[in-house]
Scaffold this motif. Structure first.
Motif, mmCIF file in Angstrom:
data_model
loop_
_atom_site.group_PDB
_atom_site.id
_atom_site.type_symbol
_atom_site.label_atom_id
_atom_site.label_comp_id
_atom_site.label_asym_id
_atom_site.label_seq_id
_atom_site.Cartn_x
_atom_site.Cartn_y
_atom_site.Cartn_z
ATOM 1 N N LEU A 98 0.884 -1.170 0.000
ATOM 2 C CA LEU A 98 0.000 0.000 0.000
ATOM 3 C C LEU A 98 0.916 1.212 0.000
ATOM 4 O O LEU A 98 1.617 1.483 0.981
ATOM 5 C CB LEU A 98 -0.902 -0.003 1.235
ATOM 6 N N LYS A 99 0.934 1.922 -1.111
ATOM 7 C CA LYS A 99 1.899 2.992 -1.333
ATOM 8 C C LYS A 99 1.162 4.225 -1.845
ATOM 9 O O LYS A 99 0.492 4.159 -2.881
ATOM 10 C CB LYS A 99 2.945 2.518 -2.353
ATOM 11 N N ASP A 100 1.270 5.300 -1.077
ATOM 12 C CA ASP A 100 0.586 6.550 -1.442
ATOM 13 C C ASP A 100 -0.906 6.313 -1.680
ATOM 14 O O ASP A 100 -1.511 6.849 -2.612
ATOM 15 C CB ASP A 100 1.231 7.174 -2.689
ATOM 16 N N GLY A 101 -1.474 5.451 -0.839
ATOM 17 C CA GLY A 101 -2.903 5.194 -0.896
ATOM 18 C C GLY A 101 -3.348 4.209 -1.956
ATOM 19 O O GLY A 101 -4.543 3.932 -2.078
ATOM 20 N N VAL A 102 -2.413 3.671 -2.715
ATOM 21 C CA VAL A 102 -2.743 2.730 -3.786
ATOM 22 C C VAL A 102 -2.216 1.339 -3.415
ATOM 23 O O VAL A 102 -1.035 1.186 -3.105
ATOM 24 C CB VAL A 102 -2.144 3.178 -5.135
ATOM 25 N N VAL A 194 11.243 -5.467 1.047
ATOM 26 C CA VAL A 194 10.534 -4.270 0.610
ATOM 27 C C VAL A 194 11.534 -3.127 0.492
ATOM 28 O O VAL A 194 12.234 -2.792 1.460
ATOM 29 C CB VAL A 194 9.412 -3.904 1.600
ATOM 30 N N ASP A 195 11.589 -2.534 -0.695
ATOM 31 C CA ASP A 195 12.562 -1.475 -0.972
ATOM 32 C C ASP A 195 11.857 -0.118 -1.014
ATOM 33 O O ASP A 195 11.198 0.230 -1.989
ATOM 34 C CB ASP A 195 13.259 -1.756 -2.305
ATOM 35 N N ASN A 196 12.006 0.625 0.073
ATOM 36 C CA ASN A 196 11.469 1.997 0.130
ATOM 37 C C ASN A 196 12.616 2.989 0.271
ATOM 38 O O ASN A 196 12.466 4.074 0.846
ATOM 39 C CB ASN A 196 10.493 2.128 1.307
ATOM 40 N N ASP A 202 5.946 6.339 4.145
ATOM 41 C CA ASP A 202 5.965 4.935 4.551
ATOM 42 C C ASP A 202 5.235 4.059 3.530
ATOM 43 O O ASP A 202 4.293 4.501 2.866
ATOM 44 C CB ASP A 202 5.283 4.751 5.908
ATOM 45 N N ILE A 203 5.688 2.806 3.433
ATOM 46 C CA ILE A 203 5.010 1.773 2.647
ATOM 47 C C ILE A 203 4.493 0.714 3.621
ATOM 48 O O ILE A 203 5.188 0.329 4.572
ATOM 49 C CB ILE A 203 5.965 1.110 1.637
ATOM 50 N N ARG A 204 3.295 0.245 3.368
ATOM 51 C CA ARG A 204 2.768 -0.875 4.140
ATOM 52 C C ARG A 204 2.751 -2.096 3.224
ATOM 53 O O ARG A 204 2.121 -2.073 2.154
ATOM 54 C CB ARG A 204 1.360 -0.564 4.631
ATOM 55 N N ALA A 205 3.465 -3.135 3.605
ATOM 56 C CA ALA A 205 3.558 -4.349 2.796
ATOM 57 C C ALA A 205 2.805 -5.474 3.478
ATOM 58 O O ALA A 205 2.671 -5.503 4.708
ATOM 59 C CB ALA A 205 5.016 -4.749 2.590
ATOM 60 N N ALA A 206 2.315 -6.417 2.681
ATOM 61 C CA ALA A 206 1.543 -7.523 3.240
ATOM 62 C C ALA A 206 1.787 -8.812 2.471
ATOM 63 O O ALA A 206 2.050 -8.808 1.267
ATOM 64 C CB ALA A 206 0.050 -7.198 3.205
ATOM 65 N N PHE A 207 1.690 -9.913 3.218
ATOM 66 C CA PHE A 207 1.593 -11.257 2.652
ATOM 67 C C PHE A 207 0.387 -11.911 3.305
ATOM 68 O O PHE A 207 0.332 -12.043 4.534
ATOM 69 C CB PHE A 207 2.865 -12.064 2.921
ATOM 70 N N ALA A 208 -0.585 -12.293 2.495
ATOM 71 C CA ALA A 208 -1.820 -12.864 3.019
ATOM 72 C C ALA A 208 -2.379 -13.878 2.038
ATOM 73 O O ALA A 208 -2.056 -13.863 0.850
ATOM 74 C CB ALA A 208 -2.847 -11.761 3.278
ATOM 75 N N GLY A 271 9.564 2.278 6.674
ATOM 76 C CA GLY A 271 9.680 3.727 6.679
ATOM 77 C C GLY A 271 10.329 4.285 5.428
ATOM 78 O O GLY A 271 11.027 3.581 4.682
ATOM 79 N N ALA A 272 10.094 5.558 5.192
ATOM 80 C CA ALA A 272 10.704 6.253 4.061
ATOM 81 C C ALA A 272 12.224 6.141 4.142
ATOM 82 O O ALA A 272 12.822 6.293 5.213
ATOM 83 C CB ALA A 272 10.283 7.720 4.055
ATOM 84 N N GLY A 273 12.836 5.859 2.996
ATOM 85 C CA GLY A 273 14.293 5.735 2.939
ATOM 86 C C GLY A 273 14.824 4.420 3.470
ATOM 87 O O GLY A 273 16.039 4.252 3.580
ATOM 88 N N LYS A 274 13.950 3.465 3.761
ATOM 89 C CA LYS A 274 14.366 2.203 4.376
ATOM 90 C C LYS A 274 14.118 1.019 3.431
ATOM 91 O O LYS A 274 13.274 1.074 2.533
ATOM 92 C CB LYS A 274 13.594 1.945 5.671
#
Length: 743
Positions: A98-102, A194-196, A202-208, A271-274
């Motif tokens: 989930l990146k920038d609301g998308v 995850v490459d941010n 921030d990026i929210r990543a998921a595995f489901a 987090g950003a830059g992480k």
């Protein structure tokens, strides 16, 4: 005692010298084929990938012996978790951010129902598929699954990795040694990176996974569990920064609407830059009795892992080192001298083999190594066992012995021969097609497949399965040097010889080496071979030259085994039968150069597998038999000409360059193509690389086209499309390619 042993050894050596051929003696005296390890390329560029152009195909990702899979790779909801499953599931798998609301995810979910999530275009996803790992990468992350390719220790041996690793086949495994508890852990692993690093938010990543009835896992580490007892699956991580969740849909979950439902997984915020790496264990557990019928069994791993919580806790420990260990299993294929197409075919086959394995314990605690027949779920189909032999010897030779012994003690039978429509004759021992159809073990002495009064598919394979037991026994003995087992089965070797002879003719003077009579088990039907659906040139057993080629190797193997056990008169009879059979095959070479498919029915169908049986003589250390200057030099020359003729003339070539097993049928089987390619190149020493390379390229296309790709490894192909034998284990015949030098 030492003096007695010395005397026994001297007697044995005398007997071996007395045998005319006794090439199997080399197995106990030190003569060996070159070890597979010498055919690897230790300095190979292991970064070079071999994923096909069509990268969106399903593959099993499975623990060993758990009859479980996490299938992934074909677009849409076409995989996910499966326990005791004969075809791919229909679970959505969500790996995304989930990146920038998308919200964007890999294209392995039902986009019609998950409207808040966008699938990455296939062009934006790269895949790196290997034998023990499977990586999907986008601009935002990489997601890699890891599954084991390694040996399982013998549960009955005082030294689990004992003296059964001697021959070239048993030197295949590149994995280290692991305890049986570790080797059978019913889990695979995954890694999400995850490459941010260039991001400003921030990026929210998921595995489901939409795994069904999802619940939070309460074991002290983040995780979710799916299903209801006795079959359960789970995803767990040791990363305490992760948050486990369940939801009615993934679209709900990404907006924070967690709650009951079939969706379960883990979120991580980067987090950003992480850049962040999170590792997962994908766990499986099937409790209690899993089979019915003649024997109640449970999965062997349940001795160590009582429930899904125990699996999850064990699997979550030391995730980095576990993943590194599994990744190292890639060396088996990565470091080989195989072509890119061969590496893919072998890797895909191994993935599907492990997805079909069930290591079971019966009510007495005895082991039953069991391999399902893909979509059909026949248990230890014996005409698959004889081909999976080469892979199983490479990984765990004790499983081959286990299969031989279980067939001999529980799934053998006696049958006569049908001399005429109204008279029967002597026969003897044979072995069933299978041990049942999951989850039901057939009554001892019977199979789930074979039926009386049937023509074609589902008839009996009495002669085929008799030769299969002999061939497996000979290769097992030669490759392991297990002389104790050979001596224990001396009486059975004699029974097998008598049965083979009687199925030719009771009178020695009337024999030609070929099976002449149907088994009385067939009733009004006809006996068949393993090629039950390929075509007229391979189906019928009586007079069949494919079966004749296997019977030839069975006789020369029996000659050696009987000589080793001191039965020189019977060994001489076996040798005489091999001579007769060779003469019969030579008498049926057509004017165009190929050996006809049947010596009795007058047909002139060209079939590749006449050469197939030589592989068993070759790995039973019968170099004298396959030598172009040996006792059977004329036969070897005829078989060389046979294969050269049927491929050079196009008789057995498909329109796209693949191999046809039967010149009059479009139905062809990949596992058998792989085996016969090896026989042609390595055993018959033919320069056919251009043809086999073309066939391998066709095989890759057949497996990965949009119609076939959902089914992981499929064996049965008609005009480039998988039409049967789906989700299948037998493609591991391709392990033989590791025995060849570089092209």
């Amino acid at each position: 005692m030492h003096n007695q042993d010395d005397q026994l050894g001297t007697t044995r050596r005398t007997l071996l010298r007395a045998s005319a051929l006794s090439g199997i003696a080399a197995a106990f005296g030190g003569t060996r084929l070159a070890h597979a390890a010498t055919l690897l390329a230790p300095n190979a560029d292991t970064s070079a990938g071999f994923t096909p152009a069509n990268a969106f195909f399903n593959a099993h990702h499975s623990p060993i012996g758990a009859y479980s899979t996490f299938t992934l790779g074909y677009p849409g909801a076409n995989g996910g978790f499966g326990i005791e499953q004969n075809l791919p599931g229909s679970q959505s798998v969500f790996v995304g951010v989930l990146k920038d609301g998308v919200a964007t995810a890999l294209p392995f979910f039902d986009a019609a129902t998950e409207t808040a999530i966008t699938a990455y275009p296939q062009s934006a996803v790269t895949r790196d598929f290997r034998v023990a790992s499977d990586a999907f990468s986008t601009a935002d992350f990489s997601f890699t699954l890891y599954s084991p390719v390694r040996s399982v220790p013998d549960p009955a041996a005082a030294t689990p990795y004992s003296n059964l690793f001697k021959g070239p086949l048993t030197g295949i495994s590149t994995s280290g040694k692991h305890s049986i508890q570790e080797a059978l852990l019913p889990a695979i692993f995954a890694e999400l990176v995850v490459d941010n690093s260039t991001g400003t938010t921030d990026i929210r990543a998921a595995f489901a996974v939409a795994g069904g009835t999802a619940e939070l896992l309460n074991v002290g580490v983040p995780g979710v569990v799916f299903g209801t007892a006795p079959s359960r699956t789970a995803i767990v991580t040791a990363d305490t920064n992760a948050t486990a969740f369940t939801a009615a849909s993934m679209s709900d979950a990404i907006v924070g609407a967690a709650g009951p439902g079939p969706i379960g997984g883990l979120f991580i915020t980067v987090g950003a830059g992480k850049t962040h790496t999170i590792r997962f264990a994908l766990c499986f557990h099937r409790a209690g009795t899993v089979t019915t019928g003649a024997r109640a069994t449970s999965f062997w791993y349940t001795q160590y892992y009582a429930d899904i919580n125990a699996v999850a806790l064990a699997a979550a420990q030391n995730l980095p080192s576990r993943i590194a260990s599994f990744a190292a299993d890639n060396k088996l294929v990565d470091n080989s001298v195989l072509s890119a197409n061969q590496k893919f075919l072998l890797s895909q086959a191994i993935h599907s083999y492990y997805g079909n394995t069930a290591f079971l314990a019966d009510s007495s605690g005895a082991p039953w190594w069991t391999v399902m027949e893909g979509q059909y779920q026949y248990m230890n189909t014996f005409d698959l066992t004889v081909d999976q032999l080469f892979f199983e010897l490479g990984m765990n030779p004790w499983t081959v012995k286990n299969e031989l012994d279980n067939f001999a003690t529980s799934y053998s039978y006696q049958s006569g021969t049908e001399i005429t429509a109204t008279s029967t004759g002597a026969g003897g021992i044979s072995f069933t097609h299978d041990m049942g159809q999951w989850p039901n073990f057939s009554p001892d002495g019977s199979s789930a497949y074979e039926r009386t009064d049937v023509f074609g598919t589902f008839s009996f394979m009495t002669g085929e399965q008799l030769t299969n037991w002999i061939l497996i026994a000979g290769v097992y003995a030669a490759q392991t040097g297990d002389l104790g087992w050979v001596e224990q089965n001396a009486g059975l070797f004699a029974q097998a010889l008598a049965s083979l002879q009687n199925r030719d003719n009771v009178a020695a003077s009337q024999r030609d080496g070929i099976e002449s009579y149907n088994s009385t088990k067939t009733g009004t039907g006809e006996e068949i071979t393993t090629y039950d659906s390929v075509g007229a040139g391979l189906e019928e057993a009586v007079g069949n030259t494919y079966l004749g080629g296997k019977t030839f190797s069975a006789y020369v193997i029996l000659e050696g085994l009987l000589a080793i056990t001191g039965r020189l008169d019977l060994a001489a009879q076996a040798l005489a039968q091999a001579d007769r059979l060779a003469a019969t095959l030579l008498a049926h070479v057509t004017s165009t150069g190929f050996i006809t498919s049947n010596v009795y029915d007058g047909s002139s169908i060209a079939v590749i597998p006449v050469i197939e049986g030589l592989v068993y003589s070759y790995f039973a250390d019968r170099q004298d038999v396959v030598s172009p200057t040996g006792r059977y030099a004329t036969l070897i020359a005829a078989l060389q000409r046979h294969l050269t003729t049927v491929i050079s003339t196009g008789l057995c070539i498909t329109s796209d360059g693949g191999w046809k097993l039967d010149s009059q049928s479009d139905n062809t089987w990949l596992s058998k193509i792989f085996l016969n390619e090896f026989v042609g190149r390595q055993v018959l020493d033919l320069n056919i690389r251009a043809s086999t390379d073309s066939a391998d390229a066709a095989s890759v296309n057949w497996l990965t086209n949009s119609t076939s790709a959902r089914l992981a490894f499929s064996d049965q192909i008609i005009k480039g499309i998988a039409i049967g034998s789906e989700y299948y284990p037998r493609g591991v015949t391709s392990i033989l390619w590791l025995q060849e030098p570089a092209a």
